[in-house]
Motif scaffolding. Structure first.
Motif, PDB file in Angstrom:
ATOM      1  N   LYS A 109       0.845  -1.186   0.000  1.00 40.30           N
ATOM      2  CA  LYS A 109       0.000   0.000   0.000  1.00 40.30           C
ATOM      3  C   LYS A 109       0.892   1.252   0.000  1.00 40.30           C
ATOM      4  CE  LYS A 109      -3.465  -2.229   2.992  1.00 40.30           C
ATOM      5  NZ  LYS A 109      -4.172  -2.091   4.283  1.00 40.30           N
ATOM      6  N   PRO A 110       0.334   2.421  -0.266  1.00 38.12           N
ATOM      7  CA  PRO A 110       1.139   3.650  -0.258  1.00 38.12           C
ATOM      8  C   PRO A 110       1.862   3.906   1.060  1.00 38.12           C
ATOM      9  CG  PRO A 110      -0.970   4.048  -1.316  1.00 38.12           C
ATOM     10  CD  PRO A 110      -1.052   2.666  -0.748  1.00 38.12           C
ATOM     11  N   ALA A 111       1.284   3.484   2.173  1.00 35.78           N
ATOM     12  CA  ALA A 111       1.907   3.731   3.476  1.00 35.78           C
ATOM     13  C   ALA A 111       3.233   3.010   3.641  1.00 35.78           C
ATOM     14  CB  ALA A 111       0.952   3.328   4.596  1.00 35.78           C
ATOM     15  N   LEU A 112       3.476   1.986   2.848  1.00 27.36           N
ATOM     16  CA  LEU A 112       4.727   1.235   2.984  1.00 27.36           C
ATOM     17  C   LEU A 112       5.935   2.126   2.741  1.00 27.36           C
ATOM     18  CD1 LEU A 112       5.694  -1.824   3.364  1.00 27.36           C
ATOM     19  CD2 LEU A 112       6.135  -1.729   0.912  1.00 27.36           C
ATOM     20  N   GLN A 113       5.870   2.962   1.720  1.00 25.05           N
ATOM     21  CA  GLN A 113       6.999   3.835   1.427  1.00 25.05           C
ATOM     22  C   GLN A 113       7.221   4.863   2.539  1.00 25.05           C
ATOM     23  OE1 GLN A 113       9.223   3.507  -0.903  1.00 25.05           O
ATOM     24  NE2 GLN A 113       8.204   1.760  -1.865  1.00 25.05           N
ATOM     25  N   GLU A 114       6.138   5.303   3.174  1.00 22.97           N
ATOM     26  CA  GLU A 114       6.282   6.213   4.320  1.00 22.97           C
ATOM     27  C   GLU A 114       6.913   5.495   5.497  1.00 22.97           C
ATOM     28  OE1 GLU A 114       6.247   9.503   6.718  1.00 22.97           O
ATOM     29  OE2 GLU A 114       5.860   9.419   4.558  1.00 22.97           O
ATOM     30  N   PHE A 115       6.531   4.238   5.711  1.00 27.03           N
ATOM     31  CA  PHE A 115       7.088   3.471   6.828  1.00 27.03           C
ATOM     32  C   PHE A 115       8.599   3.311   6.691  1.00 27.03           C
ATOM     33  CE2 PHE A 115       8.286  -0.612   8.749  1.00 27.03           C
ATOM     34  CZ  PHE A 115       7.881  -0.393  10.056  1.00 27.03           C
ATOM     35  N   ILE A 116       9.074   3.086   5.461  1.00 30.23           N
ATOM     36  CA  ILE A 116      10.508   2.887   5.242  1.00 30.23           C
ATOM     37  C   ILE A 116      11.315   4.081   5.725  1.00 30.23           C
ATOM     38  CG2 ILE A 116      12.270   2.590   3.431  1.00 30.23           C
ATOM     39  CD1 ILE A 116      10.174   1.090   1.802  1.00 30.23           C
ATOM     40  N   ARG A 117      10.747   5.266   5.681  1.00 29.32           N
ATOM     41  CA  ARG A 117      11.456   6.472   6.113  1.00 29.32           C
ATOM     42  C   ARG A 117      11.760   6.459   7.601  1.00 29.32           C
ATOM     43  NH1 ARG A 117       8.300  10.932   5.932  1.00 29.32           N
ATOM     44  NH2 ARG A 117      10.193  12.202   6.091  1.00 29.32           N
ATOM     45  N   HIS A 118      11.105   5.584   8.370  1.00 23.41           N
ATOM     46  CA  HIS A 118      11.214   5.646   9.828  1.00 23.41           C
ATOM     47  C   HIS A 118      11.824   4.405  10.458  1.00 23.41           C
ATOM     48  CE1 HIS A 118       8.841   9.268   9.468  1.00 23.41           C
ATOM     49  NE2 HIS A 118       7.922   8.590   8.791  1.00 23.41           N
ATOM     50  N   THR A 119      12.270   3.454   9.644  1.00 22.74           N
ATOM     51  CA  THR A 119      12.962   2.295  10.203  1.00 22.74           C
ATOM     52  C   THR A 119      14.451   2.593  10.240  1.00 22.74           C
ATOM     53  OG1 THR A 119      13.151   1.290   8.001  1.00 22.74           O
ATOM     54  CG2 THR A 119      11.266   0.634   9.350  1.00 22.74           C
ATOM     55  N   PRO A 120      15.184   2.004  11.200  1.00 15.77           N
ATOM     56  CA  PRO A 120      14.716   1.011  12.178  1.00 15.77           C
ATOM     57  C   PRO A 120      14.144   1.607  13.464  1.00 15.77           C
ATOM     58  CG  PRO A 120      17.073   1.276  12.381  1.00 15.77           C
ATOM     59  CD  PRO A 120      16.650   2.186  11.249  1.00 15.77           C
ATOM     60  N   GLU A 121      14.036   2.937  13.548  1.00  9.42           N
ATOM     61  CA  GLU A 121      13.556   3.541  14.794  1.00  9.42           C
ATOM     62  C   GLU A 121      12.152   3.061  15.141  1.00  9.42           C
ATOM     63  OE1 GLU A 121      13.075   7.988  16.832  1.00  9.42           O
ATOM     64  OE2 GLU A 121      13.748   7.768  14.756  1.00  9.42           O
ATOM     65  N   ILE A 122      11.298   2.918  14.138  1.00  9.29           N
ATOM     66  CA  ILE A 122       9.943   2.425  14.356  1.00  9.29           C
ATOM     67  C   ILE A 122       9.904   0.937  14.021  1.00  9.29           C
ATOM     68  CG2 ILE A 122       7.512   2.709  13.777  1.00  9.29           C
ATOM     69  CD1 ILE A 122       8.837   5.148  15.127  1.00  9.29           C
ATOM     70  N   GLY A 123       9.346   0.151  14.925  1.00  4.79           N
ATOM     71  CA  GLY A 123       9.248  -1.282  14.715  1.00  4.79           C
ATOM     72  C   GLY A 123       7.880  -1.690  14.196  1.00  4.79           C
ATOM     73  N   LEU A 124       7.659  -2.985  14.162  1.00  4.50           N
ATOM     74  CA  LEU A 124       6.413  -3.541  13.642  1.00  4.50           C
ATOM     75  C   LEU A 124       5.763  -4.472  14.651  1.00  4.50           C
ATOM     76  CD1 LEU A 124       6.963  -4.585   9.899  1.00  4.50           C
ATOM     77  CD2 LEU A 124       5.189  -3.054  10.770  1.00  4.50           C
ATOM     78  N   VAL A 125       4.460  -4.646  14.486  1.00  6.78           N
ATOM     79  CA  VAL A 125       3.705  -5.693  15.169  1.00  6.78           C
ATOM     80  C   VAL A 125       3.144  -6.605  14.083  1.00  6.78           C
ATOM     81  CG1 VAL A 125       1.780  -6.249  16.696  1.00  6.78           C
ATOM     82  CG2 VAL A 125       3.007  -4.072  16.963  1.00  6.78           C
ATOM     83  N   GLN A 126       3.370  -7.897  14.214  1.00 12.68           N
ATOM     84  CA  GLN A 126       2.743  -8.852  13.318  1.00 12.68           C
ATOM     85  C   GLN A 126       2.428 -10.113  14.089  1.00 12.68           C
ATOM     86  OE1 GLN A 126       1.661  -8.533   9.981  1.00 12.68           O
ATOM     87  NE2 GLN A 126       0.634 -10.410  10.649  1.00 12.68           N
TER      88      GLN A 126
END
Length: 329
Positions: free
Chosen positions: A184-201
């Motif tokens: 989705k479009p949000a994926l490219q925004e998320f890349i800008r903030h890793t590794p500082e921001i993590g994920l939940v899965q």
């Protein structure tokens, strides 16, 4: 591979803990204290986190403090979804964090925050950007929910399901990837903030998405992940083999493991939200999993099988879609 243990998930949410059985959370507090002590005995260096609360309620944290629970954990956690379910605006995030700081000096983790693309995928991208701007520097850990959309053939873990109307269906659109694995479009925004921001899965029992998820997370630059090991699932045939496979696949990440879900036959009521008949049994499960997967204990037996070594993949649709027949835990 396991850097932290989270004790339950959203204990003040009736979709995860039954308030009719335990209206003052006294049974939960007893269970959490036993679990915290059991985890510390298994690995004294492992961070123990009180299960992320939803809604964000300083009164609940104050109650846990009064019961003595906060003396047996190293951090507390909150979950927030102001664009989907909470009755407050997204700009109030700093205020919500400060409300929790007013009742405890423990570190605060935002262990689940996200935005559904149910209405529009552009809203999700904007919501991710705005959320990160509001939370950076305000919390000791931030983890975005989630990598994948929930397959429509499964059920969301919520009490009232379709009776919730559109609120229920928002659960199925929280991923950075659609159900078929396309971005989705949000994926490219998320890349800008890793590794500082993590994920939940959350990975369901024998989840077919596991290997693709690992490849995606490495490509995205994710270093810390929150997932779960289900006490209820531990009674399934082949459970330990699946747990070993899951944890070995995730060995390259700093993993927060959430221990939760009461087995129906071990609850005061036959439901995964029930307080257990014997809270010591949940504590024993936490200890066994900590001993098996925490670095201060012993190495995951499945690690030698090579599950943790997966090549990275380009930012493109997944090679395989989710199995719609896969059961929920």
């Amino acid at each position: 591979m396991m850097e932290a243990a989270m004790i339950w998930n959203e204990p003040n949410n009736k979709s995860h803990w039954d308030p009719e059985i335990d209206p003052d959370w006294r049974l939960f507090a007893q269970m959490a204290i036993l679990a915290g002590d059991a985890i510390a005995a298994a690995d004294p260096g492992l961070t123990r986190v009180l299960g992320g609360i939803s809604p964000i309620d300083p009164g609940f944290i104050g109650r846990m403090k009064d019961y003595g629970v906060l003396d047996h954990v190293d951090a507390v956690a909150v979950h927030g979804f102001p664009l989907d379910w909470n009755l407050w605006q997204i700009g109030e995030w700093p205020q919500r964090i400060q409300e929790i700081r007013s009742v405890t000096s423990l570190p605060i983790w935002v262990s689940e925050v996200g935005v559904s693309s149910f209405g529009a995928e552009e809203v999700q991208r904007w919501g991710l950007e705005r959320t990160v701007a509001l939370l950076k520097g305000k919390a000791e850990r931030i983890q975005w929910y989630s990598l994948y959309d929930l397959p429509r053939a499964w059920e969301a873990t919520t009490r009232h399901r379709e009776a919730e109307g559109s609120s229920y269906y928002r659960h199925f659109y929280m991923g950075l990837l659609r159900e078929d694995g396309s971005p989705k479009p949000a994926l490219q925004e998320f890349i800008r903030h890793t590794p500082e921001i993590g994920l939940v899965q959350w990975f369901h029992f024998e989840d077919p998405r596991l290997d693709d998820a690992v490849a995606w997370m490495k490509q995205l630059g994710v270093t810390h992940l929150r997932t779960g090991l289900s006490w209820a699932d531990s009674f399934r045939p082949g459970a330990l083999d699946w747990f070993d496979r899951q944890m070995a696949a995730l060995e390259d990440f700093d993993v927060t493991v959430t221990f939760c879900f009461t087995p129906e036959h071990r609850g005061l009521a036959p439901h995964h939200t029930s307080a257990p008949i014997h809270p010591e049994e949940f504590a024993e499960f936490c200890a066994r999993m900590t001993e098996r997967y925490a670095p201060g204990s012993r190495r995951c037996p499945a690690a030698a099988d090579g599950y943790g070594s997966r090549p990275s993949m380009p930012l493109q649709p997944s090679r395989s879609s989710s199995d719609p027949s896969q059961p929920r835990p």
